[in-house]
Design a protein around this motif. Structure first.
Motif, PDB file in Angstrom:
ATOM      1  N   UNK A   1     -69.651   7.694 -12.273  1.00 18.85           N
ATOM      2  CA  UNK A   1     -69.091   7.379 -13.592  1.00 18.85           C
ATOM      3  C   UNK A   1     -70.045   7.781 -14.716  1.00 18.85           C
ATOM      4  N   UNK A   2     -71.342   7.784 -14.411  1.00 20.50           N
ATOM      5  CA  UNK A   2     -72.337   8.080 -15.448  1.00 20.50           C
ATOM      6  C   UNK A   2     -72.594   9.560 -15.618  1.00 20.50           C
TER       7      UNK A   2
ATOM      8  N   UNK B   1     -60.324  -1.937 -23.849  1.00 20.60           N
ATOM      9  CA  UNK B   1     -60.664  -2.451 -22.525  1.00 20.60           C
ATOM     10  C   UNK B   1     -61.095  -3.906 -22.585  1.00 20.60           C
TER      11      UNK B   1
ATOM     12  N   UNK C   1     -71.554  -3.627 -13.451  1.00 16.13           N
ATOM     13  CA  UNK C   1     -72.776  -4.114 -14.103  1.00 16.13           C
ATOM     14  C   UNK C   1     -72.970  -5.604 -13.922  1.00 16.13           C
TER      15      UNK C   1
ATOM     16  N   UNK D   1     -64.940   1.908 -17.205  1.00 16.49           N
ATOM     17  CA  UNK D   1     -64.583   2.354 -18.560  1.00 16.49           C
ATOM     18  C   UNK D   1     -64.968   3.812 -18.788  1.00 16.49           C
ATOM     19  N   UNK D   2     -66.075   4.225 -18.186  1.00 19.91           N
ATOM     20  CA  UNK D   2     -66.486   5.622 -18.340  1.00 19.91           C
ATOM     21  C   UNK D   2     -65.507   6.542 -17.639  1.00 19.91           C
TER      22      UNK D   2
ATOM     23  N   UNK E   1     -70.889  -4.441 -28.871  1.00 18.26           N
ATOM     24  CA  UNK E   1     -70.097  -5.339 -28.030  1.00 18.26           C
ATOM     25  C   UNK E   1     -69.980  -4.807 -26.609  1.00 18.26           C
ATOM     26  N   UNK E   2     -69.872  -3.498 -26.484  1.00 17.34           N
ATOM     27  CA  UNK E   2     -69.676  -2.901 -25.160  1.00 17.34           C
ATOM     28  C   UNK E   2     -70.995  -2.598 -24.466  1.00 17.34           C
ATOM     29  N   UNK E   3     -72.089  -2.817 -25.133  1.00 17.97           N
ATOM     30  CA  UNK E   3     -73.381  -2.520 -24.515  1.00 17.97           C
ATOM     31  C   UNK E   3     -73.780  -3.671 -23.596  1.00 17.97           C
ATOM     32  N   UNK E   4     -73.959  -3.415 -22.286  1.00 12.12           N
ATOM     33  CA  UNK E   4     -74.242  -4.523 -21.374  1.00 12.12           C
ATOM     34  C   UNK E   4     -75.647  -5.093 -21.532  1.00 12.12           C
TER      35      UNK E   4
ATOM     36  N   UNK F   1     -78.015   3.876 -20.105  1.00 13.66           N
ATOM     37  CA  UNK F   1     -77.232   5.107 -20.183  1.00 13.66           C
ATOM     38  C   UNK F   1     -75.892   5.002 -19.443  1.00 13.66           C
ATOM     39  N   UNK F   2     -75.200   3.892 -19.657  1.00 11.95           N
ATOM     40  CA  UNK F   2     -73.911   3.712 -18.986  1.00 11.95           C
ATOM     41  C   UNK F   2     -72.787   4.376 -19.759  1.00 11.95           C
TER      42      UNK F   2
ATOM     43  N   UNK G   1     -68.097   5.838 -25.116  1.00 10.81           N
ATOM     44  CA  UNK G   1     -66.669   5.769 -24.805  1.00 10.81           C
ATOM     45  C   UNK G   1     -65.895   4.926 -25.806  1.00 10.81           C
TER      46      UNK G   1
ATOM     47  N   UNK H   1     -71.145   3.352 -22.272  1.00 12.21           N
ATOM     48  CA  UNK H   1     -70.106   2.464 -22.799  1.00 12.21           C
ATOM     49  C   UNK H   1     -69.937   2.626 -24.307  1.00 12.21           C
TER      50      UNK H   1
ATOM     51  N   UNK I   1     -70.409  12.459 -16.804  1.00 15.04           N
ATOM     52  CA  UNK I   1     -69.124  13.021 -17.259  1.00 15.04           C
ATOM     53  C   UNK I   1     -69.097  14.528 -17.194  1.00 15.04           C
TER      54      UNK I   1
ATOM     55  N   UNK J   1     -62.634  -5.012 -19.739  1.00 15.88           N
ATOM     56  CA  UNK J   1     -63.626  -5.053 -18.661  1.00 15.88           C
ATOM     57  C   UNK J   1     -64.983  -5.459 -19.234  1.00 15.88           C
ATOM     58  N   UNK J   2     -65.916  -5.777 -18.322  1.00 14.60           N
ATOM     59  CA  UNK J   2     -67.245  -6.166 -18.797  1.00 14.60           C
ATOM     60  C   UNK J   2     -67.885  -4.989 -19.532  1.00 14.60           C
ATOM     61  N   UNK J   3     -68.685  -5.321 -20.541  1.00 17.22           N
ATOM     62  CA  UNK J   3     -69.424  -4.288 -21.259  1.00 17.22           C
ATOM     63  C   UNK J   3     -70.291  -3.521 -20.272  1.00 17.22           C
ATOM     64  N   UNK J   4     -70.181  -2.211 -20.295  1.00 17.78           N
ATOM     65  CA  UNK J   4     -71.031  -1.382 -19.451  1.00 17.78           C
ATOM     66  C   UNK J   4     -70.439  -1.095 -18.083  1.00 17.78           C
TER      67      UNK J   4
ATOM     68  N   UNK K   1     -62.575   6.966 -19.777  1.00 21.58           N
ATOM     69  CA  UNK K   1     -62.862   7.916 -20.858  1.00 21.58           C
ATOM     70  C   UNK K   1     -62.829   9.343 -20.340  1.00 21.58           C
TER      71      UNK K   1
END
Ligand code: FAD
Ligand code: TPP
Ligand code: SF4
Ligand code: SF4
Ligand code: SF4
Ligand code: MG
Lengths: 590, 350
Positions: free
Chosen positions: B189-190, B30, B218, B39-40, A569-572, A503-504, A509, A506, B192, B32-35, B43
Motif C-alpha cells: 500500500x505504501x 473514509x 496501523x 486508504x492508500x 486528522x488522518x496522520x496516525x 510515510x503511510x 491521500x 494518509x 503507489x 478507517x483508522x488514520x494511517x 487512493x
C-alpha cells in the motif's frame, strides 16, 4: 531544497495571507474567529491594538488584505475581511476596560506631533501610555485629518470617527487645534525630545488648460471642495457636474455632488475603465448612484461663454502599450466631445507640500522636494524629527499611515531612550497545538462553500437626499457569522515533524487540494513541477522536510491549503499537527 | 472529527479524456483508522481509474466484510456497489458478472474475508477464471474485529499483545497461481508508483486478475515483530521489476533494454513495460513465477510487482458460452422465443 526553516518568524507569517498583506499586520483570522464566537468586543480590541481605527477602517479601508485572501485562490471572492471589522465595531460592548485612559505616570519626555490625522494619532496612542507628554497641533478644529475633512459622512459617519479619535485624545494628549504650524524651526526651538510630522499630502493638483481662470468660480479642486463640504461652507452644487479623475477622490466628489443637488453628474477619466485608480467597489457604488463613468476622455479646455462655464471639451483616446507594457494614450482622431456642465470638480491627484519647513534647517530634501526619510525608522536627516503617513512617502491610505506611525513611534521611543534605531524589537510569535482530542480541533476546521455575502445598503432615495446618511448598513449578526465561517483560518498552521512520519501516505491521500507530495528532493524550480498538482504560484512557499527514511522529502505547497486539518486528522503518528500561529508586530515600548 | 471532505479542489487538477478530475473518482470520507494502508489502496484505485479514463458507471465494486471490505464506500462514489456478507463476495461477483458482462468488476476483500471464511468461495472464482479484478488488502489480521491473527499472518510473526503466531501462513499469490489464475501481482500500500500501474494492468486484463496488496493495520498490526508493518515490509520488499503501464495508442518513448526488460501486450493493445527484471524470473512462465515466490518466502522477502501474466481468452463467459449481451438488455422475444422454438427444442430432446 534545504529543509524549510520554520523557526524564521516570517515563514508562517507569510502563510497568513491577509495578515501578511495588511500594512499593520492585523491578526485577521483571530478577530474573525472572535466574531464567529459573538465576542465582538474582543474582536474590536484585537483590531484596535493593531490598526487603531477599527470602526473607521471597517468602512473605509483600502483593504489590501482582500485581494491577498487565500479564498480567492480556491473560489471567486475573498472573505469580507473589511466589513467584518465593521461588525466588530458595530456590535461591540463596553470597551473602556480594555482601552487605557490617561493620565499616565510621566517619563519626562515631550513629543510634538504636527498634524492630527491617523498617523499622528497613532503615534500619540502608542507613546502616551508609556508616559510621554504629547503635544498635537492641527490647523483644523478637530482631530482625524482627512478621515474628517475628506472622507464623506455617507461612507464614514462623524460619530464613528469621533469615538475612535476620542479614545486617543482621552489619553491626556495636549491638543492645539486651529493652530497651523508655519515654521518647523519654531517647533525645533522648543524643548521637545522628538517631533513627528504627520501633515499628510494636503494639496490637490490643479489642471491648467484654457478657460481655467475665466471660469474659476465654478471650477473646484476636489479635496478642497470636499473639505468645505465637510465643514458646511458649501452645501450645494449645479445640476450638471463634471468630475475629472479616476481615483477614489473622484468617486467621493461625484457621489457628494449627487447629494448637493447634482442631477447629471458624470465622471470623465483619461485612462481606460479597468485601469482607473479607484477601487472596484468605489466605482460600483458611484455607478449605482446613476453616475456614468466615461473613460478614455482627455480634458482639452473649459468652455466659457460670457464669463460663465458652459462645459468642457474632451479628446477621445485609446490606450496603446509598448513591448514593455508601458501605456500611452493615443488620440482616436474622432471629433472632440463636448460635455455640458455647471460645475467642474478636479480630482486628478494630491501632492505633498512643505512650505512651512524652512530649507535652511539642515533637513535634506530630494529632487522631488520631498524630505529624505528612512524607510524603516522614519527618521529624517534631523535626528529628532520623524515623518509618517502621507507626509513621509506621498499619499497612500489610512492603514498605511497607521503602520508607518507604529514604526515611527518605535523609533521615537528608542531615540528618547538613547538606543539604536536599527536594533528594532522583534514581533511576538507563538505556536500552539489546536488538538483537543484524537480528531478534534479547537477551531472550526470545516470549510464552507458559501459565496461572499453582500453588505446591505440603505434605500438610494434616502441616502441621496442627505449626505450624512450612511449608505452601507453593515452585516447583521447572523450574516456576519456566515461570512466569518468562510475564513479558512490560515493562522492555524500545518506543522510537520519528520521524526514522527511513517510515510503511510494518509495525508497525501486525504488532502482535498492536493497540497502534499512525497518525492525525491530537487531544487525548487524542479520540485515545483513534480508535485501532485503543479505549484505555479511562486509567491507561495513550499514547506520542505528533511530527508525521510525512504530517501524522499515531504513537500507541501502552501498555495491552496484549506487549513482543514484533514492531513493531521488522518496522520496516525501526529507527524502533522494543526498549530495556531500568533504573530504580533512589535510596539513601542516592547 | 471531520465527516466530509471540503469541496474545494486544486484549481490546476488535470482532467482525463472524459473531462473528469481524479476527485470525480473519490467516494465519501473514509472512517478507517488514520494511517490505515487500506486508504492508500483506495487512493491508488481512484488514481488508476482516473488515468484509464474509466466511466464510473461502468464499474461494479464488490466486497465482503472487514475494514478492507468497507473501502468501496471511500472510492468511486459514482459506481455500482454491493457489500456482501462475510466471505461471499466471489459468489455475488460471479452472479453479477454472468448477468452483465459489460461492467468492470472490482472485488475488494481482506485476508480474513478471503483466506479464512471466504476461502471456499475464493478458490472457485479463481479456477473458473471469472473476469474480474480481485484485490486483497492484506494486513495479516482481522482489523475490524480488533486484530486477531489471520490465515495470512506469517509463522513467527508477533502480535501487538506479544503472542507469536504458531501456524503456517497461506500464500494467496501461490494459491492463485496453483489454481490457474491468469494475472497475479503483489504489492504494498505504501508504494503507489508500483501499485497504480499494477491496478491499471489488472483492470485491462481479461480473466481473473489477482492482486495481493500488503496493507499495514496501523492500529493492531504495525508493531515491532509483525511481518505486515510499514517498517518490516519496507525493509523486506523485493521488486520483480519496476513497471510502467502504457495505454493503447500511446507512443512508446521509454528506453527499452533487451537484456533486463520485458514488455507484455494486454488484450486491448496496452503495454506493460517491465524494467530491471529480477534474475531467473520470467513473468509469462507459471513455473518460474511459483519458484520466485518460493525463493522469496525462503529468504523472508516480500516479492512485489507483477508475478505472473498469461494471455487468455477463456474467461468464464467463453467457457459457458453465455449471452454476449447483458441479461437486462434482452427483450421478451429473445427471452421467450415462442411456441415454435419450444417445439423445436423439445423435438431435439426426444
Ligand atoms: C477624498 C479622499 C478620500 C479618501 N478616502 C480614503 C478611504 O476611503 N480609505 C483610506 O484608507 N484612505 C482614504 N484617503 C486617504 C487618507 O485619508 C489619507 O491617506 C490619510 O488620512 C493620511 O493620514 P495622515 O495622518 O498621513 O495625514 P492626514 O489625514 O492628511 O492628516 C494631516 C493633518 O495635518 C494637518 N496639517 C497639515 N499641515 C499642517 C500644518 N502645517 N500645521 C498644522 N496642521 C497641519 C491637516 O489639517 C490634517 O488634519 C482619502 C483621501 C482623500 C483625499
Ligand atoms: C459471518 C461472519 N462471521 C464473522 C464476522 C466477524 N468479522 C467481521 S470482520 C472479520 C474479519 C475481517 O478481516 P479482514 O477480511 O482481514 O479485514 P480487515 O478488517 O483486516 O481489513 C470478522 C471475522 C462477520 N462479520 N460475519
Ligand atoms: S481565508 Fe481568512 S485567514 Fe485566510 S487569508 Fe482569507 S481572511 Fe485571511
Ligand atoms: S490542512 Fe492539510 S489536508 Fe487540509 S488542505 Fe491543508 S495540507 Fe491539505
Ligand atoms: S483497524 Fe486496522 S485495518 Fe481496520 S481501519 Fe484501523 S488500521 Fe485499518
Ligand atoms: Mg485483514
Amino acid at each position: 531544497m534545504q529543509p524549510t526553516n520554520t523557526k524564521d518568524p516570517e515563514y508562517y507569517h507569510k502563510v497568513v495571507d491577509c495578515q501578511y498583506a495588511c500594512p499593520a499586520h492585523t491578526p485577521v483570522p483571530e478577530y474573525i474567529r472572535l466574531i464567529a464566537a459573538e465576542k465582538y468586543t474582543e474582536a474590536y480590541i484585537v483590531n484596535w491594538e493593531s490598526n487603531v481605527f477599527p470602526g473607521v477602517l471597517g468602512r473605509t479601508c483600502d483593504r489590501p488584505c482582500e485581494p491577498a485572501c487565500r479564498r480567492v485562490r480556491v473560489e471567486e471572492e475573498p472573505v469580507a475581511i473589511c466589513r467584518l471589522k465593521r461588525v466588530a465595531a458595530d456590535h461591540k460592548g463596553d470597551v473602556s476596560e480594555y482601552i487605557p485612559v490617561g493620565p499616565f505616570p510621566p517619563n519626562g519626555k515631550k513629543v510634538a506631533l504636527i498634524g492630527g490625522g491617523p498617523a499622528s494619532l497613532t503615534v500619540a496612542r502608542d507613546l502616551a501610555p508609556l508616559g510621554y507628554e504629547i503635544h498635537l497641533f492641527d490647523e483644523q478644529p478637530a482631530g482625524g485629518g482627512m478621515m474628517r475633512t475628506q472622507i464623506p459622512s455617507f461612507r464614514l459617519p462623524a460619530s464613528v470617527l469621533d469615538e475612535e479619535v476620542g479614545h486617543i485624545l482621552n489619553m491626556g494628549i495636549h491638543t492645539q487645534f486651529l493652530s497651523y504650524v508655519d515654521s518647523l524651526r519654531s517647533v525645533i526651538d522648543k524643548d521637545y525630545d522628538a517631533i513627528f510630522v504627520g501633515t499628510g499630502a494636503p494639496r490637490g493638483r490643479n489642471l491648467n488648460i484654457p478657460g481655467r481662470d475665466e471660469a474659476a468660480k465654478n471650477i473646484h479642486v476636489g479635496i478642497e471642495w470636499l473639505q468645505s463640504v465637510a465643514f458646511e461652507h458649501i452645501n450645494k452644487i449645479g445640476k450638471r457636474v463634471i468630475v475629472l479623475g479616476g481615483g477614489n477622490t473622484a468617486m467621493d466628489c461625484c457621489r457628494t455632488a449627487r447629494r448637493l443637488g447634482g442631477e447629471q453628474v458624470k465622471v470623465l477619466v483619461r485612462s481606460p475603465f479597468a485601469e482607473m485608480k479607484a477601487s472596484p467597489w468605489e466605482k460600483e457604488d458611484a455607478m449605482h448612484e446613476d453616475i456614468p463613468i466615461m473613460d478614455n476622455h482627455v480634458p482639452v479646455e473649459f468652455v466659457v461663454e460670457n464669463g460663465t462655464l458652459k462645459g468642457m471639451m474632451f479628446e477621445k483616446v485609446h490606450p496603446v502599450y509598448d513591448e514593455k507594457g508601458k501605456r500611452s494614450l493615443v488620440p482616436t482622431g474622432e471629433p472632440h466631445v463636448f460635455v455640458e456642465a455647471d460645475d467642474v470638480l478636479i480630482a486628478i491627484g494630491q501632492e505633498n507640500s512643505f512650505p512651512w519647513i524652512e530649507r535652511d534647517l539642515g533637513m535634506e530634501f530630494d529632487k522631488w522636494d520631498m524630505p529624505v526619510v528612512d524607510a524603516v525608522t522614519y527618521q529624517s536627516t534631523i535626528p529628532r524629527v520623524f515623518f509618517g503617513g502621507d507626509a513621509a512617502f506621498g499619499p497612500k491610505n489610512i492603514i498605511t499611515a497607521v503602520a508607518q506611525a507604529h514604526s515611527a513611534a518605535i523609533s521615537i521611543d528608542l531615540f528618547c531612550k538613547g538606543a539604536s534605531l536599527n536594533e528594532r524589537p522583534h514581533p511576538m510569535v507563538n505556536l500552539v497545538s489546536q488538538k483537543m482530542g484524537i480528531h478534534e480541533w479547537s477551531y472550526d476546521s470545516m470549510v464552507t462553500v458559501d459565496k461572499r455575502f453582500v453588505v446591505p445598503q440603505a434605500d438610494k432615495k434616502l441616502t441621496l437626499s442627505n449626505r450624512k446618511i450612511e449608505v452601507e448598513l453593515g452585516f447583521d449578526a447572523l450574516t456576519a457569522w456566515k461570512e466569518a465561517e468562510r475564513c479558512l483560518n490560515c493562522d492555524v498552521q500545518t506543522v510537520f515533524r519528520e521524526p514522527l512520519c511513517i510515510e503511510c501516505d494518509a495525508c497525501v491521500d486525504i488532502c482535498p487540494t492536493s497540497c502534499i507530495t512525497f518525492t525525491e528532493n530537487g531544487d525548487e524550480a524542479d520540485l515545483r513541477t513534480r508535485l501532485k498538482a503543479p505549484a505555479i504560484n511562486l509567491s507561495q512557499a513550499l514547506l520542505v522536510s528533511d530527508i525521510l527514511p525512504t530517501k524522499r522529502v515531504m513537500v507541501k505547497d502552501e498555495d491552496v491549503c484549506l487549513h482543514c486539518g484533514l492531513c493531521a486528522e488522518r496522520c496516525p503518528t501526529a507527524a502533522w499537527d494543526m498549530q495556531l500561529y500568533t504573530y504580533n508586530t512589535a510596539k513601542a515600548g516592547a | 472529527m471531520s465527516y466530509v471532505r471540503p469541496k474545494f479542489r486544486h484549481p490546476l487538477l488535470p482532467t482525463n479524456d472524459l473531462g473528469y478530475t481524479a476527485s470525480d473518482y473519490e467516494g465519501s470520507l473514509s472512517t478507517l483508522c488514520a494511517g490505515c494502508g487500506h486508504d492508500s489502496i483506495s487512493a491508488a484505485i481512484v488514481q488508476a481509474c482516473f488515468e484509464m479514463n474509466i466511466e464510473p458507471h461502468k464499474v461494479a465494486k464488490l466486497s465482503g466484510i472487514g475494514c478492507s471490505s468497507k473501502t468501496p464506500a471511500y472510492f468511486l462514489g459514482q459506481s455500482h456497489g454491493f457489500n456482501t456478507v462475510h466471505g461471499r463476495m466471489p459468489s455475488v461477483a460471479t452472479g453479477a458478472n454472468l448477468a452483465n458482462r459489460d461492467l468492470i468488476y472490482l472485488g475488494v476483500s481482506g485476508d480474513g474475508d478471503t483466506a479464512s471464511i471466504g476461502m471456499g468461495q475464493f478458490v472457485h472464482a479463481v479456477r473458473r477464471n471469472l473476469n474480474m479484478v480481485y484485490i486483497v488488502m492484506n494486513n495479516g489480521c482481522y482489523g475490524l474485529t480488533k486484530g486477531q491473527d489471520s490465515a495470512t499472518a506469517d509463522r513467527g510473526s508477533k502480535s501487538k499483545a506479544g503472542s507469536v503466531n504458531p501456524f503456517e501462513s497461506i500464500d494467496l499469490c501461490g494459491l492463485a497461481l496453483e489454481l490457474g489464475a491468469t494475472f497475479v501481482g503483489q504489492s504494498f500500500s505504501g508504494d503507489k508508483t508500483q501499485l497504480i500501474p499494477l491496478i491499471k494492468a489488472a483492470m485491462n486484463h481479461i480473466g481473473f486478475a489477482f492482486l495481493n496488496v500488503i496493507s499495514p493495520c496501523v492500529t493492531f498490526n504495525n508493531n515491532v515483530g509483525s511481518t505486515k508493518s510499514y517498517d518490516y515490509v519496507r525493509q523486506h520488499m523485493e521488486a520483480t521489476s519496476t513497471m510502467d503501464f502504457v495505454p493503447m495508442q500511446t507512443e512508446i518513448t521509454a528506453t527499452y533494454d533487451a537484456g533486463t526488460d520485458a514488455a507484455i501486450t494486454l488484450h486491448d493493445g496496452s503495454l506493460v513495460h517491465l524494467h530491471k527484471l529480477a534474475e531467473g524470473w520470467d513473468p509469462s512462465n507459471r513455473m518460474s513465477a511459483i519458484q520466485a515466490l518460493q525463493h522469496a518466502r525462503n529468504d523472508a522477502k516480500v516479492l512485489t510487482g507483477l508475478i505472473y501474466y498469461g494471455a487468455t481468452d477463456t474467461e468464464l463467459h467463453e467457457v459457458l458460452n453465455t449471452s454476449d449481451r447483458p441479461l437486462n438488455s434482452l427483450k421478451e422475444n429473445e427471452l421467450c422465443p415462442g411456441k415454435a422454438k419450444l417445439e423445436e427444442i423439445n423435438k431435439g430432446l426426444r
